[in-house]
Design a protein around this motif. Sequence first.
Motif, mmCIF file in Angstrom:
data_model
loop_
_atom_site.group_PDB
_atom_site.id
_atom_site.type_symbol
_atom_site.label_atom_id
_atom_site.label_comp_id
_atom_site.label_asym_id
_atom_site.label_seq_id
_atom_site.Cartn_x
_atom_site.Cartn_y
_atom_site.Cartn_z
ATOM 1 N N GLU A 27 9.831 -2.838 -7.719
ATOM 2 C CA GLU A 27 9.133 -1.687 -7.438
ATOM 3 C C GLU A 27 8.095 -1.348 -8.190
ATOM 4 O O GLU A 27 6.607 -1.393 -7.551
ATOM 5 N N PRO A 28 8.246 -0.871 -9.497
ATOM 6 C CA PRO A 28 7.040 -0.543 -10.272
ATOM 7 C C PRO A 28 5.823 -1.535 -10.321
ATOM 8 O O PRO A 28 4.740 -1.258 -10.463
ATOM 9 N N GLY A 29 6.536 -2.659 -10.786
ATOM 10 C CA GLY A 29 5.680 -3.839 -10.626
ATOM 11 C C GLY A 29 4.651 -4.148 -9.696
ATOM 12 O O GLY A 29 3.384 -4.223 -9.801
ATOM 13 N N LEU A 34 -0.536 -3.727 -6.901
ATOM 14 C CA LEU A 34 -1.330 -3.300 -5.619
ATOM 15 C C LEU A 34 -2.459 -2.226 -5.816
ATOM 16 O O LEU A 34 -3.472 -2.347 -5.464
ATOM 17 N N LYS A 35 -1.966 -1.122 -6.951
ATOM 18 C CA LYS A 35 -3.113 -0.434 -7.417
ATOM 19 C C LYS A 35 -4.403 -0.973 -8.154
ATOM 20 O O LYS A 35 -5.476 -1.104 -8.122
ATOM 21 N N GLN A 36 -4.030 -2.179 -8.886
ATOM 22 C CA GLN A 36 -4.987 -2.626 -9.647
ATOM 23 C C GLN A 36 -5.901 -3.872 -8.877
ATOM 24 O O GLN A 36 -6.991 -3.906 -8.999
ATOM 25 N N LYS A 37 -5.047 -4.244 -7.970
ATOM 26 C CA LYS A 37 -5.984 -5.362 -7.056
ATOM 27 C C LYS A 37 -6.652 -4.833 -5.804
ATOM 28 O O LYS A 37 -7.392 -5.304 -5.307
ATOM 29 N N TYR A 93 -1.088 -6.595 1.941
ATOM 30 C CA TYR A 93 -0.319 -5.244 1.456
ATOM 31 C C TYR A 93 -1.399 -4.300 0.478
ATOM 32 O O TYR A 93 -2.198 -4.991 -0.025
ATOM 33 N N LYS A 94 -1.412 -3.211 1.014
ATOM 34 C CA LYS A 94 -2.268 -2.099 0.167
ATOM 35 C C LYS A 94 -1.349 -0.986 -0.041
ATOM 36 O O LYS A 94 -0.505 -0.533 0.652
#
Length: 140
Positions: A27-29, A34-37, A93-94
């Motif tokens: 989950e954290p990965g 998604l935050k970075q991309k 996904y976002k």
Amino acid sequence: MPRKVCARHGGDYPCSCGMGNLYRFVEPGVLLLLKQKGHSYGYDLCAQLQDHALTDAMIEKAALYRTLRKLEINGNVSSEWETNKSGPARRVYKITKQGEKHLEEWASVLEHLSKSMAHFVRDARKSLQAPGTKKAQSTS
């Protein structure tokens, strides 16, 4: 969904008890990627997730997709089908604003866990080096 209040540690303690899905830390990965991309397809996440894994264990595709569904159900991730490109439709996904908060919770939990592990390693090494402490003998 914010982390659950842990009966053992209370609501303000950054523990992993109420976070769920600690198995291989998928989950954290996923949230970090998604935050970075900004957005990503499941296939691309799968290809990059191992580079961001917090354990040496292989992350199975099924675990990734289960995690994405759970994150979406809980409002941490949104997805939509992309059909305007050539080829088959793909789900994009976002991370949501709530997901960003959940990523921050994970950062706090993992920071605390990191400190706890470092403390454990220090204590274990001290114990193994202390005079009068029997070292484990190998049984070769």
